[in-house]
Design a protein around this motif. Structure first.
Motif, PDB file in Angstrom:
ATOM      1  N   VAL A  99       0.834  -1.202   0.000  1.00 18.89           N
ATOM      2  CA  VAL A  99       0.000   0.000   0.000  1.00 18.89           C
ATOM      3  C   VAL A  99       0.868   1.251   0.000  1.00 18.89           C
ATOM      4  N   SER A 100       2.016   1.199   0.634  1.00 17.86           N
ATOM      5  CA  SER A 100       2.884   2.377   0.686  1.00 17.86           C
ATOM      6  C   SER A 100       3.435   2.730  -0.691  1.00 17.86           C
ATOM      7  N   ASP A 101       3.358   1.808  -1.641  1.00 16.99           N
ATOM      8  CA  ASP A 101       3.830   2.071  -3.001  1.00 16.99           C
ATOM      9  C   ASP A 101       2.770   2.748  -3.869  1.00 16.99           C
ATOM     10  N   LEU A 102       1.558   2.879  -3.362  1.00 21.66           N
ATOM     11  CA  LEU A 102       0.468   3.443  -4.157  1.00 21.66           C
ATOM     12  C   LEU A 102       0.426   4.964  -4.036  1.00 21.66           C
ATOM     13  N   ALA A 103       0.145   5.625  -5.152  1.00 15.79           N
ATOM     14  CA  ALA A 103      -0.168   7.047  -5.125  1.00 15.79           C
ATOM     15  C   ALA A 103      -1.642   7.165  -4.723  1.00 15.79           C
ATOM     16  N   PHE A 104      -2.028   8.348  -4.270  1.00  9.57           N
ATOM     17  CA  PHE A 104      -3.400   8.535  -3.803  1.00  9.57           C
ATOM     18  C   PHE A 104      -4.446   8.117  -4.836  1.00  9.57           C
ATOM     19  N   PRO A 105      -4.327   8.505  -6.117  1.00  7.34           N
ATOM     20  CA  PRO A 105      -5.357   8.082  -7.086  1.00  7.34           C
ATOM     21  C   PRO A 105      -5.458   6.555  -7.235  1.00  7.34           C
ATOM     22  N   GLN A 106      -4.327   5.867  -7.167  1.00  7.77           N
ATOM     23  CA  GLN A 106      -4.347   4.402  -7.244  1.00  7.77           C
ATOM     24  C   GLN A 106      -5.027   3.808  -6.018  1.00  7.77           C
ATOM     25  N   TRP A 107      -4.710   4.349  -4.858  1.00 12.56           N
ATOM     26  CA  TRP A 107      -5.309   3.882  -3.602  1.00 12.56           C
ATOM     27  C   TRP A 107      -6.827   4.080  -3.658  1.00 12.56           C
ATOM     28  N   LEU A 108      -7.246   5.267  -4.094  1.00 15.53           N
ATOM     29  CA  LEU A 108      -8.671   5.583  -4.190  1.00 15.53           C
ATOM     30  C   LEU A 108      -9.379   4.650  -5.167  1.00 15.53           C
ATOM     31  N   ALA A 109      -8.742   4.325  -6.274  1.00 17.03           N
ATOM     32  CA  ALA A 109      -9.331   3.399  -7.243  1.00 17.03           C
ATOM     33  C   ALA A 109      -9.531   2.025  -6.618  1.00 17.03           C
ATOM     34  N   ARG A 110      -8.604   1.612  -5.775  1.00 19.54           N
ATOM     35  CA  ARG A 110      -8.752   0.317  -5.100  1.00 19.54           C
ATOM     36  C   ARG A 110      -9.887   0.350  -4.076  1.00 19.54           C
TER      37      ARG A 110
END
Length: 64
Positions: free
Chosen positions: A6-17
């Motif tokens: 999860v620490s490798d995700l940018a905010f937009p990627q995290w939000l998409a998940r």
């Protein structure tokens, strides 16, 4: 398939998940629910799945 930390995700990627989990669980998107502080959850290191479950529980949805 390897899971991404999860620490490798940018905010937009995290939000998409988060949206993908909510959609899979109840067929809705985050925008269909009450406003929540997604940025703080992201910065606090919440996993997308855990945050999605928390949001749905706060909305009264039961599930996984």
């Amino acid at each position: 398939m390897a899971r991404t930390d999860v620490s490798d995700l940018a905010f937009p990627q995290w939000l998409a998940r988060v949206n993908a989990v909510i959609n899979r669980m109840v067929g809705l998107q985050l925008d269909d629910l009450a406003d929540v502080d997604t940025r703080s959850a992201f910065e606090d290191g919440a996993s997308p799945a855990a945050f999605a479950r928390e949001v749905l529980a706060d909305e009264g949805y039961e599930g996984e």
